[in-house]
Design a protein around this motif. Structure first.
Motif, PDB file in Angstrom:
ATOM      1  N   LEU A 165       0.955  -1.062   0.120  1.00  0.00           N
ATOM      2  CA  LEU A 165      -0.018   0.035  -0.111  1.00  0.00           C
ATOM      3  C   LEU A 165       0.875   1.277   0.017  1.00  0.00           C
ATOM      4  CD1 LEU A 165      -0.089   1.195   3.079  1.00  0.00           C
ATOM      5  CD2 LEU A 165      -1.366  -0.578   3.459  1.00  0.00           C
ATOM      6  N   ASP A 166       0.331   2.652  -0.617  1.00  0.00           N
ATOM      7  CA  ASP A 166       1.146   3.410  -0.284  1.00  0.00           C
ATOM      8  C   ASP A 166       1.554   4.080   0.656  1.00  0.00           C
ATOM      9  OD1 ASP A 166       0.491   3.675  -3.224  1.00  0.00           O
ATOM     10  OD2 ASP A 166      -1.037   4.955  -2.937  1.00  0.00           O
TER      11      ASP A 166
ATOM     12  N   ARG B 252       1.259  -2.707 -14.790  1.00  0.00           N
ATOM     13  CA  ARG B 252      -0.027  -2.172 -14.559  1.00  0.00           C
ATOM     14  C   ARG B 252      -1.036  -3.076 -15.075  1.00  0.00           C
ATOM     15  NH1 ARG B 252       0.682   2.035 -11.236  1.00  0.00           N
ATOM     16  NH2 ARG B 252       2.368   3.488 -12.211  1.00  0.00           N
TER      17      ARG B 252
ATOM     18  N   ASN C  87     -10.691  -4.078  -9.138  1.00  0.00           N
ATOM     19  CA  ASN C  87     -10.887  -2.768  -9.087  1.00  0.00           C
ATOM     20  C   ASN C  87     -10.244  -1.966  -7.843  1.00  0.00           C
ATOM     21  OD1 ASN C  87     -13.052  -2.927 -10.644  1.00  0.00           O
ATOM     22  ND2 ASN C  87     -14.562  -3.491  -9.193  1.00  0.00           N
ATOM     23  N   TYR C  88      -9.542  -2.889  -7.067  1.00  0.00           N
ATOM     24  CA  TYR C  88      -8.852  -2.320  -5.884  1.00  0.00           C
ATOM     25  C   TYR C  88      -7.272  -2.524  -6.089  1.00  0.00           C
ATOM     26  CZ  TYR C  88     -13.488  -2.411  -3.747  1.00  0.00           C
ATOM     27  OH  TYR C  88     -14.763  -2.136  -3.833  1.00  0.00           O
TER      28      TYR C  88
ATOM     29  N   ARG D 192      -3.755  -1.610  -7.904  1.00  0.00           N
ATOM     30  CA  ARG D 192      -3.309  -0.596  -8.593  1.00  0.00           C
ATOM     31  C   ARG D 192      -2.447  -0.902  -9.587  1.00  0.00           C
ATOM     32  NH1 ARG D 192      -2.167   4.619  -4.952  1.00  0.00           N
ATOM     33  NH2 ARG D 192      -2.143   5.477  -7.042  1.00  0.00           N
TER      34      ARG D 192
ATOM     35  N   TRP E  74      -0.129  -4.591  -5.482  1.00  0.00           N
ATOM     36  CA  TRP E  74      -0.201  -3.051  -4.813  1.00  0.00           C
ATOM     37  C   TRP E  74      -1.682  -2.899  -5.049  1.00  0.00           C
ATOM     38  CZ3 TRP E  74       2.558   1.514  -7.715  1.00  0.00           C
ATOM     39  CH2 TRP E  74       2.226   2.680  -7.057  1.00  0.00           C
ATOM     40  N   LEU E  75      -2.187  -2.975  -3.426  1.00  0.00           N
ATOM     41  CA  LEU E  75      -3.503  -2.384  -3.423  1.00  0.00           C
ATOM     42  C   LEU E  75      -3.963  -0.902  -3.510  1.00  0.00           C
ATOM     43  CD1 LEU E  75      -4.539  -5.145  -0.670  1.00  0.00           C
ATOM     44  CD2 LEU E  75      -4.885  -5.133  -3.063  1.00  0.00           C
ATOM     45  N   ASP E  76      -4.863  -0.377  -3.865  1.00  0.00           N
ATOM     46  CA  ASP E  76      -5.663   0.789  -3.671  1.00  0.00           C
ATOM     47  C   ASP E  76      -6.288   0.790  -2.380  1.00  0.00           C
ATOM     48  OD1 ASP E  76      -6.528   3.667  -3.690  1.00  0.00           O
ATOM     49  OD2 ASP E  76      -7.010   3.306  -5.924  1.00  0.00           O
TER      50      ASP E  76
ATOM     51  N   GLN F  13      -7.127   3.159  -0.465  1.00  0.00           N
ATOM     52  CA  GLN F  13      -7.997   4.219  -0.046  1.00  0.00           C
ATOM     53  C   GLN F  13      -8.978   3.830  -0.879  1.00  0.00           C
ATOM     54  OE1 GLN F  13      -5.762   7.888  -0.725  1.00  0.00           O
ATOM     55  NE2 GLN F  13      -7.622   8.905  -0.233  1.00  0.00           N
ATOM     56  N   LYS F  14      -9.173   3.383  -1.868  1.00  0.00           N
ATOM     57  CA  LYS F  14     -10.325   2.885  -2.763  1.00  0.00           C
ATOM     58  C   LYS F  14     -11.433   1.854  -1.945  1.00  0.00           C
ATOM     59  CE  LYS F  14     -12.410   2.002  -7.063  1.00  0.00           C
ATOM     60  NZ  LYS F  14     -12.310   1.710  -8.595  1.00  0.00           N
TER      61      LYS F  14
END
Length: 159
Positions: A19-20, A109, A120-121, A123, A142-144, A146-147
């Motif tokens: 995660l970021d 990507r 959808n989640y 990145r 790599w998960l988003d 935040q989404k």
């Protein structure tokens, strides 16, 4: 010089995720969690973290991943308040490995052809390691996050 981004690498079951770094406020050891009555399944409960009530979310349940059975190295990644609309939220992960710097060429990507609900989640996929030195590449999802957190209202309505 190639551009790079820092991510927190963590583990859920046998798989590695990231995660970021900007959305992670801190990482704390697992502590007793107080369950909330009639809470959604993904909301494990709350903790008192230095005087602040923090909601604890089971990321594994939220993503539909199977349970690991091992709670030995579990950690709580406390997210920045702006990720969750100003409230304090922590996510349970099986282990946190490190903060890694990822170069652009290590990031693959995800294309739009993937129809899985988890895509959808995601990145991107991060490829760590070098096949030239005989080591197999490790893939990190790599998960988003935040989404994922932002879509909790939708998730709750489908349960």
């Amino acid at each position: 010089m190639a551009a790079s981004v820092d991510v927190v690498e963590f583990q859920l079951g046998e798989e590695h995720y990231a995660l970021d770094i900007q959305i992670a406020r801190e990482i704390v050891e697992m502590m007793p969690i107080t369950p909330l009555p009639r809470a959604p399944r993904y909301l494990t409960g709350i903790i008192n973290l230095r005087g602040e009530i923090t909601n604890i979310i089971d990321l594994r349940d939220l993503l539909g991943l199977p349970g690991s059975g091992s709670a030995e190295n579990q950690k709580i990644v406390v997210l920045m308040p702006d990720v969750s609309g100003g409230s304090n939220v922590g996510i349970i992960v099986d282990d946190v490995h490190s903060v890694i710097s990822v170069r652009d060429e290590q990031i693959e990507r995800i294309n739009d052809g993937i129809t899985s609900s988890i895509s959808n989640y995601v990145r991107a996929i991060i490829k760590i390691g070098d096949e030239d030195d005989g080591k197999e590449k490790t893939l990190i999802i790599w998960l988003d996050v935040q989404k994922v957190i932002g879509d909790l209202g939708h998730y709750q309505n489908t349960q």
